[in-house]
Design a protein around this motif. Structure first.
Motif, mmCIF file in Angstrom:
data_model
loop_
_atom_site.group_PDB
_atom_site.id
_atom_site.type_symbol
_atom_site.label_atom_id
_atom_site.label_comp_id
_atom_site.label_asym_id
_atom_site.label_seq_id
_atom_site.Cartn_x
_atom_site.Cartn_y
_atom_site.Cartn_z
ATOM 1 N N PRO A 1 75.018 -22.986 3.383
ATOM 2 C CA PRO A 1 73.655 -23.104 3.607
ATOM 3 C C PRO A 1 73.172 -24.158 4.759
ATOM 4 C CG PRO A 1 74.219 -22.878 1.353
ATOM 5 C CD PRO A 1 75.436 -23.070 2.236
ATOM 6 N N GLY A 2 72.242 -23.752 5.809
ATOM 7 C CA GLY A 2 71.920 -24.584 6.590
ATOM 8 C C GLY A 2 72.889 -24.408 8.257
ATOM 9 N N GLU A 3 73.936 -23.560 8.072
ATOM 10 C CA GLU A 3 74.336 -23.285 9.210
ATOM 11 C C GLU A 3 73.759 -21.833 9.594
ATOM 12 O OE1 GLU A 3 79.080 -24.919 8.312
ATOM 13 O OE2 GLU A 3 78.759 -22.556 8.196
ATOM 14 N N GLU A 4 74.154 -21.652 10.968
ATOM 15 C CA GLU A 4 73.569 -20.443 11.746
ATOM 16 C C GLU A 4 74.616 -19.379 11.424
ATOM 17 O OE1 GLU A 4 72.768 -21.251 15.749
ATOM 18 O OE2 GLU A 4 70.938 -22.354 15.426
ATOM 19 N N THR B 1 69.404 -21.017 4.930
ATOM 20 C CA THR B 1 69.160 -21.967 4.045
ATOM 21 C C THR B 1 69.714 -21.627 2.739
ATOM 22 O OG1 THR B 1 66.979 -22.585 3.136
ATOM 23 C CG2 THR B 1 67.138 -20.599 3.050
ATOM 24 N N ALA B 2 69.475 -22.654 1.808
ATOM 25 C CA ALA B 2 69.984 -22.235 0.316
ATOM 26 C C ALA B 2 68.946 -21.565 -0.445
ATOM 27 C CB ALA B 2 70.160 -23.815 -0.256
ATOM 28 N N GLY B 3 69.644 -20.670 -1.120
ATOM 29 C CA GLY B 3 68.708 -19.828 -1.994
ATOM 30 C C GLY B 3 69.183 -20.221 -3.450
ATOM 31 N N ALA B 4 68.979 -18.969 -4.137
ATOM 32 C CA ALA B 4 69.178 -19.020 -5.638
ATOM 33 C C ALA B 4 70.571 -19.622 -5.752
ATOM 34 C CB ALA B 4 68.954 -17.916 -6.399
ATOM 35 N N GLU B 5 71.056 -20.342 -6.826
ATOM 36 C CA GLU B 5 72.370 -20.949 -7.069
ATOM 37 C C GLU B 5 73.204 -21.417 -5.997
ATOM 38 O OE1 GLU B 5 74.078 -17.675 -9.252
ATOM 39 O OE2 GLU B 5 72.713 -17.706 -11.017
#
Length: 377
Positions: A217-220, A239-243
């Motif tokens: 999460p956060g990387e392209e 982005t960071a999603g569920a779990e």
């Protein structure tokens, strides 16, 4: 000595010699006091009961709509399902989708008396509002999500029906909405069709989600899309999603290339639960013979791209609404059978289905009067 003579009918001729004493009000009896106290207490309860909102949602039977007929309330006779680009045929009988009226969510609060009446009425259910609606969602957000689900169900229903008739339908994974907190807003657009994510071809929504897990999460990650007929490739921030899973922060749905234009006018009804009946309606309108043979069949269930029929909420209310609307037969998702048993209204026969093919066979069996071999709950 003069004689004072009082004339008959002339009450003012002479005042009484001794005026009558003033009448005192009679004291209230015990019964009257109890009555008045009870009356004002009841009035207070009535006022409070109508003013105080309670955290419950009430599910009640809603109206049914015949997918083979016209849009209710439209003066110009608009068909609920209209098709351009393929031959269509007159369809007899009814294939109705059912609805549930839900009160208690954002914008539609209920009071104590609403809940009390719903507890008394066996056709209604009372649930904690958080079990029905996302507590953080606004009225506008819920309406928007319902509209997206309804649009998706209509598209998938059309695809399933056309494929069942041998028509070619191409499927794409499309972005229907970009969430407010998404970092992909500058790179992606609603309406983009995702071709690949990283090195993975986008064939399903799950394939997109799985491909995203190749980065943190956060990387392209490189995403290729089709936008207005042109190929666009971009490095998209995740982005960071569920779990904690890697996500794009977008809502996806299936998008199709159809050989015909199918328009479904469902009015203000939202959600995905009418998918099965939409598919049956499109299928019946494109076949020369009547699928129902004049029978009145109602039903419910989501429809997936592969024709699978999924469970829905409010099955008890939908069966009650179908029977009130005159239907004698009802198609229910097999996964809803535990809720069907014990709640079937008198005069309604319920058949359990788990696919479009099975639902089609059920309607054909109903039409021919041969239902003994059909699945039931």
């Amino acid at each position: 000595m003069k004689t004072i003579r009082r004339l008959a009918g002339d009450e003012s001729a002479a005042p009484p010699l001794f005026p009558a004493p003033a009448r005192q009000p009679a004291p209230l009896s015990r019964g009257n006091v109890i009555f008045l106290v009870g009356f004002f207490l009841g009035l207070a309860v009535l006022v409070v009961g109508n003013l105080v909102h309670v955290p419950f949602a009430i599910m009640s039977p809603g109206p049914t709509m015949n997918t083979l007929g016209e849009v209710p309330g439209e003066a110009d006779g608009t068909s609920l399902i209209s098709i351009d680009g393929l031959p269509t045929y007159e369809a007899e009988g009814e294939l109705s989708f059912t609805t549930v009226s839900v009160l208690g969510g954002p914008g539609y609060p209920v009071d104590a008396f609403d809940v009390l009446w719903a507890w008394i009425d066996p056709s209604q259910d009372v649930l904690p509002v958080d079990e029905v609606f996302d507590p953080e969602a606004s009225e506008e957000r819920i309406a928007e999500e319902n509209a997206i689900q309804m649009e998706g169900s209509q598209e998938e229903a059309t695809a399933v029906a056309l494929r069942a008739l041998g028509q070619k339908v191409t499927t794409h994974i499309a972005i229907v909405e970009i969430l407010d907190d998404s970092r992909a807003r500058d790179a992606l657009r609603p309406g983009d069709r995702i071709v690949r994510v990283g090195d993975t071809k986008a064939t399903t929504a799950d394939s997109v989600r799985g491909a995203l897990q190749a980065v943190r999460p956060g990387e392209e990650i490189e995403v290729e899309v089709t936008r207005s007929g042109k190929q666009v490739v971009a490095d998209v921030p995740t982005t960071a999603g569920a779990e904690g899973r890697t996500a794009l922060g977008v809502l996806l749905q299936l998008d199709y290339d159809f050989p015909a234009t199918v328009t479904i006018n469902a009015g203000d009804v939202g959600g995905p639960s009418a998918g099965l009946m939409f598919a049956l309606g499109v299928y019946d309108k494109l076949t020369p013979d009547s699928l129902t043979n004049g029978r009145d069949v109602a039903g419910t269930g989501t429809i997936a791209d592969d024709g699978a029929v999924g469970p829905i909420g409010g099955i008890k209310q939908k069966m009650a609404g179908a029977r009130s609307g005159g239907s004698e037969y009802f198609l229910a998702p097999r996964d809803n059978c535990p809720e069907v048993v014990g709640n079937v209204p008198a005069g309604l026969e319920v058949f359990a289905v788990d696919s479009f093919a099975e639902a089609t066979r059920a309607v054909e069996g109903i039409a021919s009067g041969r239902t003994s071999s059909l699945g039931r709950c």
